[in-house]
Scaffold this active site. Structure first.
Site, PDB file in Angstrom:
ATOM      1  N   LYS A 111      42.195  52.537  47.365  1.00 21.58           N
ATOM      2  CA  LYS A 111      42.690  54.009  46.844  1.00 21.58           C
ATOM      3  C   LYS A 111      41.245  54.706  46.791  1.00 21.58           C
ATOM      4  O   LYS A 111      41.032  55.993  47.078  1.00 21.58           O
ATOM      5  CB  LYS A 111      43.280  53.864  45.589  1.00 21.58           C
TER       6      LYS A 111
ATOM      7  N   GLU B  52      33.810  45.057  46.067  1.00 24.61           N
ATOM      8  CA  GLU B  52      34.286  43.978  46.796  1.00 24.61           C
ATOM      9  C   GLU B  52      34.900  44.552  48.081  1.00 24.61           C
ATOM     10  O   GLU B  52      34.421  43.932  49.324  1.00 24.61           O
ATOM     11  CB  GLU B  52      35.495  43.227  46.351  1.00 24.61           C
TER      12      GLU B  52
ATOM     13  N   GLY C 184      47.214  51.629  41.809  1.00 23.99           N
ATOM     14  CA  GLY C 184      47.000  50.632  42.722  1.00 23.99           C
ATOM     15  C   GLY C 184      47.823  49.538  42.728  1.00 23.99           C
ATOM     16  O   GLY C 184      48.539  48.939  43.982  1.00 23.99           O
ATOM     17  N   ARG C 185      48.401  48.877  41.512  1.00 21.69           N
ATOM     18  CA  ARG C 185      49.514  47.950  41.738  1.00 21.69           C
ATOM     19  C   ARG C 185      50.933  48.628  41.467  1.00 21.69           C
ATOM     20  O   ARG C 185      51.783  47.808  41.881  1.00 21.69           O
ATOM     21  CB  ARG C 185      49.296  47.175  40.069  1.00 21.69           C
TER      22      ARG C 185
ATOM     23  N   GLU D  80      47.770  43.886  34.129  1.00 21.56           N
ATOM     24  CA  GLU D  80      46.952  45.172  34.091  1.00 21.56           C
ATOM     25  C   GLU D  80      47.701  46.146  33.581  1.00 21.56           C
ATOM     26  O   GLU D  80      46.942  47.208  32.800  1.00 21.56           O
ATOM     27  CB  GLU D  80      46.595  45.324  35.673  1.00 21.56           C
TER      28      GLU D  80
ATOM     29  N   HIS E  54      56.754  19.269  39.450  1.00 16.82           N
ATOM     30  CA  HIS E  54      56.161  18.103  39.295  1.00 16.82           C
ATOM     31  C   HIS E  54      54.671  18.053  38.998  1.00 16.82           C
ATOM     32  O   HIS E  54      53.674  17.318  39.031  1.00 16.82           O
ATOM     33  CB  HIS E  54      56.181  17.489  40.730  1.00 16.82           C
TER      34      HIS E  54
ATOM     35  N   LYS F 271      32.483  45.536  35.644  1.00 17.54           N
ATOM     36  CA  LYS F 271      31.965  46.172  36.989  1.00 17.54           C
ATOM     37  C   LYS F 271      30.651  46.840  36.746  1.00 17.54           C
ATOM     38  O   LYS F 271      29.708  46.786  37.468  1.00 17.54           O
ATOM     39  CB  LYS F 271      32.869  47.318  37.521  1.00 17.54           C
TER      40      LYS F 271
HETATM   41  O1  F6P Z   1      40.605  46.197  39.301  1.00 23.20           O
HETATM   42  C1  F6P Z   1      40.859  47.516  39.203  1.00 23.20           C
HETATM   43  C2  F6P Z   1      41.397  48.062  40.202  1.00 23.20           C
HETATM   44  O2  F6P Z   1      41.023  49.556  40.053  1.00 23.20           O
HETATM   45  C3  F6P Z   1      42.940  47.778  40.353  1.00 23.20           C
HETATM   46  O3  F6P Z   1      43.774  48.460  39.655  1.00 23.20           O
HETATM   47  C4  F6P Z   1      43.033  48.157  41.975  1.00 23.20           C
HETATM   48  O4  F6P Z   1      44.391  47.746  42.451  1.00 23.20           O
HETATM   49  C5  F6P Z   1      41.630  47.612  42.482  1.00 23.20           C
HETATM   50  O5  F6P Z   1      41.005  47.819  41.501  1.00 23.20           O
HETATM   51  C6  F6P Z   1      41.461  48.156  43.750  1.00 23.20           C
HETATM   52  O6  F6P Z   1      41.098  49.469  43.786  1.00 23.20           O
HETATM   53  P1  F6P Z   1      40.772  50.200  45.063  1.00 23.20           P
HETATM   54  O7  F6P Z   1      42.183  50.351  45.999  1.00 23.20           O
HETATM   55  O8  F6P Z   1      40.547  51.782  44.541  1.00 23.20           O
HETATM   56  O9  F6P Z   1      40.075  49.906  46.048  1.00 23.20           O
END
Ligand code: F6P
Length: 546
Positions: free
Chosen positions: A209, A215, A271-272, A357, A388, A508
């Site tokens: 987003k 990452e 995002g979620r 979240e 199990h 972060k």
């Molecule tokens: O971990 C926080 C967060 O902002 C989530 O809410 C989101 O889904 C994820 O990081 C990834 O964010 P982006 O789509 O901006 O890379």
């Protein structure tokens, strides 16, 4: 606004809890032969049986009153109208617009967002068909065979969960395609996902987003290097092997991705909550645009139900309010989601982000400390595997863990008697949890006296059963929307902002500070607590210092 704990309905629920707490599900079922069919609700292809909960009809009507007193109907309308209900980020939370049919219109700040949504869906469909038919070619002219989704959080969990859930439907693709998902900044994730892939046939979908997430950007840069090295090509090859899904066109361009190959979404999609947006593009490539439209239609059917049905018959409202009942009145700290379908193996992980979240918050919308519990810890595994391992605790442990069991009447892979065995186990688990096995029953079986206590099951352990006919794209959409709106219902009752996630920021920020310390050629000056400083030194190889 009256404080939650001072509301008439809350106080009534506290008194009511004292009565219910002493009652066993055996007794509730014995007193009402119709309970198993009456305490159920159905919508959008989902059948919800909540009769094995520690509730009576009075509980449900008190919980509905609580929702009413907390303004569920008003807040829900505000969400559907596109008001800025995400107060701490000053944004609407308008994921429901992603699933609205083409003929609808929803104007927010002078823009018809439904029109925007369908423009992007159309572009996604054209792209998906090109990849599916082998018409999208890599830099050396070979058709794409592998699609690697790079993203994290909502930009990974939704795509991966949906791909796994709907794998059955990807079999009908015109060509065999391989899908991989890379999220972790641990290089192993990228290395293992791409180990056996040919760069000439690989397309990366960078989903972010913000297009700034550490990452994702690290993995995307590694992918770019891997690709260019593998092809022996220059930057001009990127356009053929990278597409982006983002709200940040500028950063996408800076990365080198052709803006033509960017699929847009908007800051009003959390995002979620983004699976129905362009973030779902890997799912569309896997199952095709028509099936993806069915997924959206399933979401929409449940959205409409949530908007219209009275609380007592409203599936997400019921699921959400039952969560409030256990968290706040029984003190339940966790909840388990147990899909009896292997295709839903990533569903609990997906729901972890959605629920925790969203509702793992400790201040109200106004920024005051809450005086009640908020989100439970959610966890789960597909059945029957969990039986199990951790089901022992569910049946005989000291903790109350409300469980959601999810199953389907028809198998997608009919093999001998597998499906009957699977579903018999689902039903049996809910029975065992609810009714247990009493001391008398155990003795009557002739169990030696010294083992009786070990063999007794208290029962009275609550569960929901969600049944659908078959796992289809539409059912999956309804199922996800069910939990999204359950989360919304809880957030409304708790008076918190379910759409922000400030709790992920501090880590972060601190990591950013530590990175140069780990990489520095000179011994860095460390301004940390003694634990963190010692860990940094040990990582850098200063084993005998400190
Ligand atoms: O971990 C926080 C967060 O902002 C989530 O809410 C989101 O889904 C994820 O990081 C990834 O964010 P982006 O789509 O901006 O890379």
């Amino acid at each position: 606004m009256t404080r939650l704990r001072e509301l008439g309905s809350w106080l009534a629920l506290e008194r009511h809890h004292q009565q219910i707490d002493g009652r066993h599900l055996r007794e509730l079922f014995a007193a009402d032969p119709e309970r198993g069919t009456r305490l159920t609700a159905e919508a959008a292809g989902l059948y919800l049986d909540y009769s094995k909960h520690r509730v009576t009809e009075e509980t449900i009507s008190l919980l509905a009153r609580l929702a009413d007193e907390r303004g569920l109907a008003e807040r829900r309308e505000a969400m559907f109208r596109g008001e800025r209900i995400n107060v701490s980020e000053n944004r609407p939370a308008l994921h429901v617009a992603l699933r609205m049919p083409r003929e609808r219109s929803l104007v927010v700040d002078g823009i018809d967002v439904v029109k925007q949504v369908h423009e992007v869906l159309d572009r996604m469909a054209t792209f998906s068909e090109r990849v599916r038919r082998g018409e999208w070619r890599g830099h050396s002219g070979e058709p794409i065979r592998n699609l690697v989704n790079i993203g994290i959080g909502g930009s990974d969990l939704g795509p991966e969960m949906a791909y796994e859930a709907l794998r059955h439907y990807s079999r009908s693709a015109p060509r065999e395609l391989t899908f991989r998902f890379v999220s972790n900044v641990d290089g192993t994730d990228f290395a293992e996902a791409t180990r056996d892939l040919d760069p000439a046939q690989t397309l990366f979908v960078v989903c972010s987003k913000t297009f700034t997430t550490l990452e994702t950007m690290t993995n995307a840069r590694t992918a770019r290097e891997w690709l260019l090295a593998g092809l022996g090509a220059g930057a001009e090859a990127i356009a053929d092997h990278f597409v982006a899904v983002s709200t940040n066109a500028e950063a996408v361009g800076e990365f080198g991705i052709d803006p033509e190959n960017m699929f847009e979404f908007w800051d009003w999609v959390g995002g979620r909550y983004s699976l129905g947006s362009a973030i779902g593009i890997s799912t569309m490539v896997a199952i095709g645009p028509e099936r993806f439209a069915e997924l959206l239609a399933g979401f929409h059917a449940l959205d409409e139900h949530f908007r219209e049905a009275p609380t007592e018959r409203n599936l997400p409202a019921l699921v959400g309010l039952l969560g409030v009942w256990y968290a706040d009145f029984f003190g339940a700290q966790t909840t388990a989601v147990l899909p009896y379908d292997q295709y839903l193996k990533r569903f609990p992980a997906y729901l972890q982000q959605l629920t925790m979240e969203s509702n793992g918050k400790r201040v109200t919308l106004a920024g005051e400390g809450v005086e009640h519990e908020t989100a439970a810890v959610l966890w789960g595994e597909p059945g029957t595997n969990g039986q199990h391992s951790f089901h022992q605790l569910l049946h005989q442990g000291t903790k109350l863990v409300p469980c959601d069991f999810i199953g389907f009447c028809e198998p997608l892979n009919p093999l001998g008697d597998h499906h009957d065995l699977l579903i018999a186990n689902l039903f049996a688990q809910t029975q065992a949890l609810a009714f247990g096995r009493s001391t008398d029953e155990v003795r009557a079986e002739g169990v030696p006296e010294e083992l009786v206590a070990h063999r007794v099951f208290d029962g009275n352990r609550p569960s929901t059963t969600i049944l659908a006919q078959r796992l289809t794209p539409a059912t999956l959409g309804s199922l996800v929307a069910l939990y999204e709106h359950a989360v919304f219902t809880q957030g409304t009752v708790w008076g918190i902002d379910s759409f922000d996630q400030w709790g992920v920021e501090l880590g972060k920020l601190l990591a950013k500070r530590i990175v140069p310390e780990l990489r520095s050629n000179h011994e860095p000056e460390l301004d940390h607590d003694s634990s963190t400083a010692a860990l940094v030194r040990r990582y850098r190889g200063g084993w005998d210092e400190g």
